[in-house]
Write a protein that holds these residues in place. Sequence first.
Motif, short mmCIF file in Angstrom:
data_model
loop_
_atom_site.label_atom_id
_atom_site.label_comp_id
_atom_site.label_asym_id
_atom_site.label_seq_id
_atom_site.Cartn_x
_atom_site.Cartn_y
_atom_site.Cartn_z
N TYR A 54 18.07 4.06 12.22
CA TYR A 54 18.62 2.91 11.70
C TYR A 54 18.90 1.75 13.07
N ASN A 62 19.77 -10.21 4.07
CA ASN A 62 18.22 -9.89 4.86
C ASN A 62 17.21 -11.00 4.41
N PHE A 84 13.74 1.58 5.49
CA PHE A 84 14.70 0.65 5.83
C PHE A 84 15.28 1.45 7.06
N GLN A 100 22.81 -0.02 4.15
CA GLN A 100 21.71 -0.94 4.66
C GLN A 100 22.16 -2.08 5.95
N ASN A 118 20.42 -7.27 0.57
CA ASN A 118 19.36 -7.97 0.13
C ASN A 118 19.61 -9.34 0.52
#
Length: 456
Positions: A117, A418, A111, A363, A415
């Motif tokens: 990033y 996303n 990811f 993330q 999550n």
Amino acid sequence: MVHQYRNNGYNIVLDVNSGAIHVVDDVTYDVIELFEDNSAKEIIEKLVDRYPQTEIEEAIQEVNELKDNEELFTEDTYKERIIDFKKRQTVVKALCLHIAHDCNLACRYCFAEEGEYHGRRALMSYETGKQALDFLIANSGSRRNLEVDFFGGEPLMNWDVVKQLVAYGREQEKLHDKHFRFTLTTNGVLLNDEIMEFANKEMDNVVLSIDGRKEVHDRMRPFRKGAGSYDLIVPKFQKFAESRHQDKYYVRGTYTHFNTDFSKDVLHLADLGFKQISVEPVVAQPTDEYALKESDLPVLFDEYDRLAAEMVKRNKAGNGFNFFHFMIDLEGGPCVYKRLSGCGSGTEYLAVTPWGDLYPCHQFVGNEDFLMGNVWDGIKATDIQDEFKCCNVYAKEKCRNCFARFYCSGGCAANSYNFHGTITDAYDLGCELQKKRIECAIMIKAAEADMADDAQ
């Protein structure tokens, strides 16, 4: 709320709100299933063809006693506690330091885009890292134990700065009555004896990235020119794990659509001698060829069942190992607020980029909508912090009536964002896998209790 299931020969009943778990016989299991919607007479009428009436009556009496003792069908007393979460005072207790936005591998599912990033390659300077530790100390309130994870990319590509920051942190401990718990996540390519010796002295935990079998690992974790990394890292990881006495580390892998038989990868790592293992499902967009699909779920459920049964077998034989997602505390565990609100991202836990920007977690790094401030000026986007304060199992419609809510704490906010564009939803495929893992973990606890009884 009660959740019932059968696994590996055990009839398991979980009272969700109290956390009480019962392993019961067939008649009691079936009585519980009918209990809320039927009278005692109706339960007897529905089950008398299967069981003697006296056994049904005894089971009904036992269930009533458990209900009276608030061990079954208990009320949810936590809803009201969550209302003022936005007003609660929080302190920062953990930082994920992106010590290197660069990597010497080209993992296909990364990811972080090979460590960049969504931005640029960079290494954190000592000055930025030092300021990050100062920020953590200044914003930690009266909390003494603080956590710092050296993360990437690949943190060993900036190893000298890691060592300098650990030394600075140890100096600050004495001045501020704090204790730093340093951790390290590495792909192992640059691992050597000097790094192992330093890590064994200073790192409370080390995460070693490996996906399992050679063909699985090399397919997803190659060098940039395409060669696999398995043969290089395995002997290093074995040596490192032994040097840490098989404790305070874990080998961490990712399984994908390409290896839905992932239990073989877990057992492969166990057979290599590793005792602390985590192999986790990839999180990827449906367009990625390696992404897990809803159609994979039945196979994955079977794999978790197979793995759990094999772990019970190995534990009995004296050659067991720990699997991260099956590790569950049924007695102590985190406080109720932690169980309701999860990992603390955006409030207690923040990620720091190489140039000092603050994000809710690793993330979210690179998504400017979640830029919260920086280590020099502190948190400026308090609205983002407030949003994360309110992220809890009762703020998520999918979680409110889910049996797993006090174990998974609502799942991963990143999550959720996303896949749904909001942190107060839930990643559906991940939820299904989490629920299965919880069921397996509880079954293993039941088997351990049986083994303890047999030993007496």
